[in-house]
Write a protein that holds these residues in place. Structure first.
Motif, PDB file in Angstrom:
ATOM      1  N   GLY A 371       0.752  -1.575  -0.232  1.00  0.00           N
ATOM      2  CA  GLY A 371       0.125  -0.141   0.007  1.00  0.00           C
ATOM      3  C   GLY A 371       1.423   1.542   0.092  1.00  0.00           C
ATOM      4  N   GLU A 372       2.391   0.829   0.542  1.00  0.00           N
ATOM      5  CA  GLU A 372       3.069   2.292   0.802  1.00  0.00           C
ATOM      6  C   GLU A 372       3.635   2.565  -0.530  1.00  0.00           C
ATOM      7  N   GLU A 373       4.069   1.357  -1.069  1.00  0.00           N
ATOM      8  CA  GLU A 373       4.827   1.509  -2.635  1.00  0.00           C
ATOM      9  C   GLU A 373       3.886   1.864  -3.646  1.00  0.00           C
ATOM     10  N   LEU A 374       2.330   1.347  -3.480  1.00  0.00           N
ATOM     11  CA  LEU A 374       1.569   1.177  -5.138  1.00  0.00           C
ATOM     12  C   LEU A 374       0.887   2.228  -4.729  1.00  0.00           C
ATOM     13  N   GLY A 375       0.138   2.283  -3.313  1.00  0.00           N
ATOM     14  CA  GLY A 375      -1.105   3.373  -3.186  1.00  0.00           C
ATOM     15  C   GLY A 375      -2.656   2.639  -2.982  1.00  0.00           C
ATOM     16  N   LEU A 376      -2.914   3.504  -2.572  1.00  0.00           N
ATOM     17  CA  LEU A 376      -4.618   3.191  -2.551  1.00  0.00           C
ATOM     18  C   LEU A 376      -4.938   2.347  -3.761  1.00  0.00           C
TER      19      LEU A 376
END
Length: 476
Positions: A371-376
């Motif tokens: 979630g941090e590196e690919l986002g929502l």
């Protein structure tokens, strides 16, 4: 309309030429349709390989600024095993679902890339790196899937050994409690040590055995569980003596919480049984009874067991400084939430975040790391892939030829769905955090093997559903 005495003309439906032509066309359709399914699967697999390779390259460019061939070669080796499985499906299960395998491969590859990224941050190499072990376990899991597809010629064999699988499940659940064999990892006693070198989580095998047992048992008893009882508020509730099965499974789940200190596995087992019980009977009352039993048991456990009480405190009061700094407190949960917030809508980019700050980022918190590196947007795409697996599995169940196949396909599909809900819900603070793994993504060999076997079973079931029957109109 042609009379009985009128001779058949070429082109008429009653003519031998028409019957021969119809038989040839039917044969061609039976040959071409499986070929089209497998060709579609191959195209999707090639796309999954591109996605996985690109993810590994982006991780390396983002984290170390260069592309190293070693990890790419290892991932390519897994791609070869996937192609072997694909070739096996062409031979042993040509009518199998063409989407399940590519989606599982994509999730598995993305998980390996993110685990490798965390290894880079923690400067881990060789067998000490979680990504190395994940690649090895992925290879073992794919070989297991090949064996299931090759050896399980007829799924009805599983129904024949219903109670054998029930016995296997009980044994697997008891193994971690044996002194000298069971291991206590992070407070939960769900692991066993094999030879002092290899550790394995038998509960992952137990969930498959339980799904087979539940399906076979409910096929035999669904009449008494669905037809008899009293009506209250528009719902038919079972007799007290018919509550035995759900009470036994509830007690088993509570025993897992008490003795193995594993809330997530207990929820998985009990939730799977309640869902399969509802599918077998169609009675909403079973769902209400099941939810009441589990919620009541969890509340009592939270008041009497320190382990469960700590999970609930972390969930309800995560941002309290005292709870955050306490031993076994909410530090991990809060760090994961901050990581998700840092990712925002589109993420920091693979290899450019700081997921390693969160404890167990490669296993329990792989979803927060991604979630941090690919986002929502990225995690929604991952959830979409899980939704595809579950939807295809449910489709297999709803078009099943018999009740056992229906219940087994639904049970296996909901096993994946429940795992995702429990883990994603825990990481995002929707429910208390538990110790399950996110299917295919998280580091964990036992989970990988079990979930690949589930995919193999769904492929075998889908082949049976799609397999054409006897040719109609074929020449004798």
């Amino acid at each position: 309309m042609m009379s009985v005495d009128t001779p058949a003309r070429p082109g008429d439906e009653a003519s031998p030429e028409f019957r021969v032509e119809t038989g040839v066309l039917a044969t061609m359709r039976r040959i071409q349709r499986p070929s089209r399914l497998r060709n579609r699967e191959l195209l999707l697999l090639l796309f999954a390989f591109v996605v996985n390779g690109a993810a590994m390259v982006l991780v390396q460019l983002g984290a170390i600024g260069e592309v190293q061939p070693g990890p790419l070669v290892a991932v390519a080796g897994l791609a070869v095993l996937v192609l072997v499985l694909h070739g096996g499906l062409r031979v042993w299960a040509p009518n199998a679902d063409p989407v399940l395998l590519p989606v599982a491969v994509a999730l598995n590859g993305i998980g390996i890339a993110e685990i490798y990224r965390i290894d880079i941050a923690e400067k881990l190499t060789g067998w000490g790196a979680a990504s190395t072990r994940q690649i090895v376990w992925s290879a073992i899991a794919m070989v297991a899937a090949v064996l299931v597809v090759a050896l399980l010629k007829n799924y009805r064999v599983l129904h024949r050994y219903t109670y054998v699988f029930g016995f296997i499940a009980v044994v697997m659940l008891l193994l971690p409690l044996i002194p000298g064999l069971g291991l206590n990892v992070n407070g939960a006693r769900v692991w066993i040590s094999i030879g002092g070198v290899l550790s394995f989580q038998p509960g992952e095998v137990a969930k498959i055995a339980l799904a087979i047992f539940f399906a076979g048992y409910l096929v035999r008893t669904r009449e008494s569980l669905s037809m008899v009882g009293k009506t209250f508020l528009g719902m038919r509730f079972p007799r007290l003596r018919d509550l035995g099965p759900i009470l036994v499974i509830w007690l088993l789940s509570m025993a897992v919480i008490v003795f193995q200190r594993d809330l997530g596995t207990a929820l998985l087992y009990f939730g799977m049984f309640v869902i399969m019980l509802y599918m077998a009977t169609g009675r909403t009352s079973w769902v209400l009874i099941g939810m009441t039993l589990f919620v009541g048991g969890a509340v009592v456990a939270s008041q009497t067991l320190s382990y469960v009480n700590g999970r609930f405190r972390n969930w309800l009061d995560a941002f309290n400084p005292d709870q955050y700094e306490a031993w076994g407190g909410s530090h991990q949960l809060v760090q994961g939430i901050f990581g998700l917030a840092h990712g925002g809508l589109v993420g920091t980019g693979l290899g450019q975040g700081q997921p390693a700050i969160t404890p167990l980022a490669e296993s329990d918190y792989i979803f927060a790391s991604l979630g941090e590196e690919l986002g929502l947007a990225g995690v929604m795409a991952l959830l979409g892939l899980y939704l595809i697996i579950v939807a295809r599995g449910l489709s297999i169940g709803f078009t099943a030829q018999d009740d056992f196949m229906k219940l087994l396909a639904v049970g296996l599909s909901f096993t994946i769905a429940l795992q995702v809900f429990i883990m994603v819900g825990g990481v995002t603070r929707v429910i208390p955090l538990t110790g399950l793994t996110t299917p295919f993504l998280a580091a964990g060999g036992s989970s990988l093997v079990a979930n690949w076997i589930i995919v193999a079973l769904l492929l075998r079931l889908s082949d049976s559903v799609r397999k054409p029957g006897p040719m109609v109109g074929a020449a004798s």
